[in-house]
Design an enzyme around this catalytic site. Sequence first.
Site, short mmCIF file in Angstrom:
data_model
loop_
_atom_site.label_atom_id
_atom_site.label_comp_id
_atom_site.label_asym_id
_atom_site.label_seq_id
_atom_site.Cartn_x
_atom_site.Cartn_y
_atom_site.Cartn_z
N LYS A 59 -0.81 -4.30 -3.26
CA LYS A 59 -2.08 -3.67 -2.85
C LYS A 59 -2.14 -2.26 -3.43
CE LYS A 59 -4.77 -2.13 1.14
NZ LYS A 59 -4.74 -0.70 0.76
N SER A 114 0.82 -1.21 0.00
CA SER A 114 0.00 0.00 0.00
C SER A 114 0.85 1.27 0.00
CB SER A 114 -0.96 -0.04 1.19
OG SER A 114 -1.98 0.92 1.05
N ASP A 142 10.03 5.78 -10.12
CA ASP A 142 9.61 6.52 -11.31
C ASP A 142 10.39 7.81 -11.48
OD1 ASP A 142 7.76 4.59 -11.97
OD2 ASP A 142 6.07 5.60 -11.02
#
Length: 731
Positions: free
Chosen positions: A504, A479, A490
Amino acid sequence: MKLKTSLLALLLAAPLALLARDDAVRADAPSAQALPSAPTADQSTAARLVHGLLSDSQYAYRPRVLDDALSQDVYRRYLEALDPSKQFFTAADIARLDAYRTQLDDAIKSGELEPAYAIFSLFKQRVEERVAFARALLKQDIFTFDGDDRFEYDREDAPWAADAAALDVLWKQSVRNDWLRLKLAGKKEEEIARTLDKRYANLGRSIAELKGEDVFQTFLNSYANAIDPHTDYLTPRSADNFNMSMSLSLEGIGAVLQRQDDVVAIREIVPGGPASKTGKLKPGDRVVAVGQGENGPMEDVIGWRIDDVVAKIRGAKGTKVRLDVIPAEMGLDSKPTRVVIVRDRVRLEDQAAKSEIHTIPGTDGEPPLRIGVIKLPGFYQDFEGRRKNSADYASATRDVARLLTRLRAEKVDGVVLDLRNNGGGSLAEAIELTGLFIDRGPVVQVRESGGRVVVNGDDDPGVAWDGPLAVLINRGSASASEIFAGAIQDYGRGLVIGETSFGKGTVQNLVDLDRWPANEDPRFGQVKLTIAQFFRVSGSSTQNKGVEPDIAFPVSVDASEYGESTFDNALPWTRISPVPHTRYGNFAPLVPRLQSMHANRVANDKEFQWWKEDVAEFRAERAKKWVTLNEAERRAERDRDDAKRKQRQAERKALGLALDPLAEELYDDGLAANERDIAKDAEREKLAEKRPDPLLRESAAILADAIRLLHADRQLSAQVLPRGEARHWAQ
């Protein structure tokens, strides 16, 4: 292996803190109550409110119509919650209960939940029968272990036993395994029989003394989990405990409590808390009575559920509570000592972020590098404290920022953020924590139930750390951990090391069911409801797939055993459009060289190789799903394990490595958590935190490799770090 736990597992779980869930209660305890056969009026209302939420697209990300098809799913999950190992119900019982398969939808809609209580009533009866059978076995001559028998402990996918006789066979093997474990640990027959008789009696009592709210919560959770794996129903007390766990603070005495037989004992004293300041309490002490204020009556709490005792001890800051305590070293019939404690706000520091520094030696005349490590167990936030703008409210981001300031003052060369087994928490904290390492920009995309995509990001200029960074993850990182690790990857802001994460990719929010009737006191509980799905700034979802590391360690647990992919109703992976974001670096040209250096180093790293061996053995054992009941074979296995630990400890000494503080402990003492000496068991937990951690050390070494390579090779550095913002990597 899944994150969800059964009702039985919750009942038998060991140490429980002041924010703990339920344990057993003695039948004659003042807090006990007869299990009803029907819901209360408030529970009926709560069931209807939960149905309204979960079937409405205005609230639920993936609403489902509550019909006969969903009723069958709820029925299946309810049976799994009650009897996950198929050790109480028989196939004949299931055939009888199948009449309810398509009735549960109507029961929830109407709030008339008698079917749920009827199913539980049969379960309770079967537990009583199994407990009686197990206790009777202890008096029989069945404890010889020289054959080819085996105990099959993993029955999740097994069929229901045909009848009681078939269950008898399963239970006989289970009891024999319990006996053998204690025998191998050196216990005498009389002691083994006493220990197991008490264990089985406690199991029966824990079920017999459940409250209606326990059954209600388990059943409604079966409905909530049928919507998606992360939607849950919480009773008012459970909701209160959940909020405390998120805020890392509570108002009470600052002690971790544990149920042991008929009494609640102190497992741990929170440093600096009210209990600690008295100097009169220690681990192992038993609490036998609780009184409120200066003169309130003392209530005998022997035999009470742990959550009921906790409710009596917990209270508002500045108020007094009186405890009658029998010291650990004295018999339970001894005269108790009275301790008066002024309650206060207690910060649960053991669950907060912590830092340490690892020194990575250089080679070929290179100087050593100092790598700071920050261990973050959760993305916690005191929502109420933040709303009130309290100066000291708990926040993962604020704590990490303070630790980064300290590490910067210590002149570390790089930082590893350890998110292993960090199951997530606050979405806001994940975004703000990312902002400590990037200078403004989007962090996560959130797609709501209607399809609208909202981009959340860091708007604050500046960073808390602009130097070399690595993020360590494993399958237990979920999560919010995945939001952070995905954003760092990224942005090319740091290396991600370890295992592919949990997967998740959904967002939950707590919905207070008392908001509609506007109750002053909590009555109906709360729903932790999936309201959105999050996506990385690259457009990819972490749902099901997780975050893949740049440098991978051997997989400790397979994706088929643990993670989002194991849930049968998890959302599928998908992607949306990316959003523009800064690219600080591109580690692709660097990764092959780091992987090569990592492989060469760990090939000669004893502790890393031991870890790989242990993981391989663990996975092989799990795949078997059974253990032999041949004593000679089990003893040989135990002796091999003992010899292996001793040999490793000797090699540690010879190589000058840090010693394993638990090397001399029994591999398996055969005891349940509440059967051990509390003080010694708590001390073992603390020692376990000091065990050598080759994965963390290797992560620091990988980051040190990256720093040295980029410093020495300007051409490579220009490929990896084209932007000036990341200049500190190569200095």
